[in-house]
Design an enzyme around this catalytic site. Sequence first.
Site, short mmCIF file in Angstrom:
data_model
loop_
_atom_site.label_atom_id
_atom_site.label_comp_id
_atom_site.label_asym_id
_atom_site.label_seq_id
_atom_site.Cartn_x
_atom_site.Cartn_y
_atom_site.Cartn_z
N HIS A 97 69.93 54.48 37.06
CA HIS A 97 70.47 54.05 38.36
C HIS A 97 69.35 54.05 39.42
O HIS A 97 69.22 53.09 40.19
CB HIS A 97 71.61 54.97 38.80
CG HIS A 97 72.07 54.75 40.21
ND1 HIS A 97 73.05 53.85 40.54
CD2 HIS A 97 71.63 55.27 41.39
CE1 HIS A 97 73.21 53.85 41.86
NE2 HIS A 97 72.36 54.70 42.39
N GLU A 98 68.57 55.11 39.45
CA GLU A 98 67.49 55.19 40.45
C GLU A 98 66.45 54.11 40.21
O GLU A 98 65.90 53.55 41.17
CB GLU A 98 66.85 56.58 40.45
CG GLU A 98 67.79 57.72 40.86
CD GLU A 98 68.54 57.46 42.17
OE1 GLU A 98 68.02 56.73 43.03
OE2 GLU A 98 69.67 57.96 42.32
ZN LIG Z 1 71.79 54.98 44.36
#
Ligand SMILES: [Zn+2]
Length: 234
Positions: A97-98
């Site tokens: 996600h990052e």
């Molecule tokens: Zn985020």
Amino acid sequence: MNIDYLLCMVPAFLLTIIASWYVKSAYSKWGKVPASSGISGYQAAQKLIAAGGLQGVQIEGVAGTLTDNYDPRTKVLHLSQSVAQNPSIASIAVAAHELGHAQQDAQGYFPLRLRSALVPMVSIGSSLGWIMIMIGMFLAYAGMTLGTDIAWLGVLVFSGGALFALATLPVELNASARARRLLSETGIISNYEEQRGVGKVLNAAALTYVAALVTAILQLLYFVSMVAGLGRRR
Ligand SMILES: [Zn+2]
């Protein structure tokens, strides 16, 4: 604080609690499930950086739990110890996600740039807006017409916070969509059960941003109704 404020904020408060509980529970459940690829969040990040054309991104550690983030200014992916070291579905989902944010940054994704531009407005806006509303109300109650105008201006300044929460939502949902795509393209996550786990962790995180948006909107509506009430007094 009066009862109307409570009526406004109790649903937001409950949603925030539920969202935070949901994140913790999804994270702890899928944090115990090892990925069949057997790699940790750190290793997944290394693979995704290479595969996603994100070679300029550095990985560093950060203290705390669920503190993982990507900093567009320094191009650094900060991973918490548990995400970096655990070879779990949750760790891989968070790291991916990052890196979804890193990819948004590399591609100049507009909603991310908009959100970054709103940051200074929000940090000043929430406190300054509130102060202006209070001063405006005080002046209005003291019989000065200018007070109502100052209070409305305060509401406008305060609305920057709601705008920021609104701009955050597409950025976060898009980062999670990118994470899913990167993970299946690289084969880090392959089977249905693992995809389901990644989805659960990412959806739980998204819910916290929905809760923040609902809170910001309700707070804004409360201030609007309060200042509108001020106008009706005359
Ligand atoms: Zn985020």
